[in-house]
Design a protein around this motif. Sequence first.
Motif, PDB file in Angstrom:
ATOM      1  N   VAL A  79     -31.581 -13.285 -16.653  1.00  0.00           N
ATOM      2  CA  VAL A  79     -31.026 -14.313 -17.611  1.00  0.00           C
ATOM      3  C   VAL A  79     -31.384 -15.526 -17.409  1.00  0.00           C
ATOM      4  N   THR A  80     -31.788 -16.285 -18.613  1.00  0.00           N
ATOM      5  CA  THR A  80     -32.274 -17.822 -18.724  1.00  0.00           C
ATOM      6  C   THR A  80     -31.440 -18.402 -19.397  1.00  0.00           C
ATOM      7  N   ASP A  81     -31.861 -19.585 -19.796  1.00  0.00           N
ATOM      8  CA  ASP A  81     -31.156 -20.810 -20.568  1.00  0.00           C
ATOM      9  C   ASP A  81     -31.257 -20.285 -21.993  1.00  0.00           C
ATOM     10  N   SER A  82     -32.612 -19.754 -22.251  1.00  0.00           N
ATOM     11  CA  SER A  82     -32.853 -19.431 -23.607  1.00  0.00           C
ATOM     12  C   SER A  82     -32.097 -18.055 -24.032  1.00  0.00           C
ATOM     13  N   ASN A  83     -31.900 -17.143 -23.180  1.00  0.00           N
ATOM     14  CA  ASN A  83     -31.264 -15.902 -23.557  1.00  0.00           C
ATOM     15  C   ASN A  83     -29.872 -15.815 -23.220  1.00  0.00           C
ATOM     16  N   TRP A  84     -29.396 -16.822 -22.647  1.00  0.00           N
ATOM     17  CA  TRP A  84     -27.857 -16.813 -22.232  1.00  0.00           C
ATOM     18  C   TRP A  84     -26.885 -16.237 -22.955  1.00  0.00           C
ATOM     19  N   ASN A  85     -26.833 -16.956 -24.227  1.00  0.00           N
ATOM     20  CA  ASN A  85     -25.960 -16.358 -25.256  1.00  0.00           C
ATOM     21  C   ASN A  85     -25.941 -15.070 -25.698  1.00  0.00           C
ATOM     22  N   ASN A  86     -27.311 -14.517 -25.749  1.00  0.00           N
ATOM     23  CA  ASN A  86     -27.434 -13.145 -26.326  1.00  0.00           C
ATOM     24  C   ASN A  86     -26.847 -12.300 -25.330  1.00  0.00           C
ATOM     25  N   LEU A  87     -27.397 -12.538 -23.843  1.00  0.00           N
ATOM     26  CA  LEU A  87     -27.266 -11.542 -23.054  1.00  0.00           C
ATOM     27  C   LEU A  87     -25.608 -11.583 -22.448  1.00  0.00           C
ATOM     28  N   VAL A  88     -25.279 -12.872 -22.269  1.00  0.00           N
ATOM     29  CA  VAL A  88     -23.942 -13.159 -21.330  1.00  0.00           C
ATOM     30  C   VAL A  88     -22.964 -13.066 -22.573  1.00  0.00           C
ATOM     31  N   ILE A  89     -22.838 -14.156 -23.084  1.00  0.00           N
ATOM     32  CA  ILE A  89     -21.703 -14.554 -24.207  1.00  0.00           C
ATOM     33  C   ILE A  89     -21.307 -13.631 -25.313  1.00  0.00           C
TER      34      ILE A  89
END
Length: 181
Positions: A79-89
């Motif tokens: 997971v990266t800064d750019s896909n954090w919201n989609n994958l985690v949140i």
Amino acid sequence: MALENCLQVSTVTTTRAGVLHCCHPLSSKDKLNFPNHTGLKKPILTFSLPTPSFHSSGGTYQKSRIICKAKAVNEVQVVTDSNWNNLVIANESPVLVEFWAPWCGPCRMIAPIIDELAKEYAGKIACYKLNTDESPNTATQYGIRSIPTVLFFKNGEKKESVIGAVPKSTLSTTIEKYVDA
């Protein structure tokens, strides 16, 4: 995860111009035969599907393609800064995120434990790792000052954190709190 949940095989009819005319999934009665490969560290899936080809004056042909619809849920994903919201949140299942860096010795010690947990809790919890050197914004947002740090999320909300290279039993106990029985 069952193979039939991962693969969707479809037959596509196209013209020479590459225009898609039809697409229909392979029926559940059709079988895919995968050869067994031995002696390799990681399994390789190579195969071909016998699909009839036909040529007419219109220049159409038929071919098969494989589309993997499901993610590999039994391994730790990046997971990266750019896909954090989609994958985690936005994730509906509980999430474990390990904050790490390649130069960190304790991070390398805990990595195999996180890999084991991802396999053991496949389908029940999503496991990710975030390289703090490559994605410093998310690490700063969550106040990560020491690595490895493992954060647990449920319904997009941070629930708990575990700091340091802890035993597997500590992480398992924490996971059990958030996994629905």
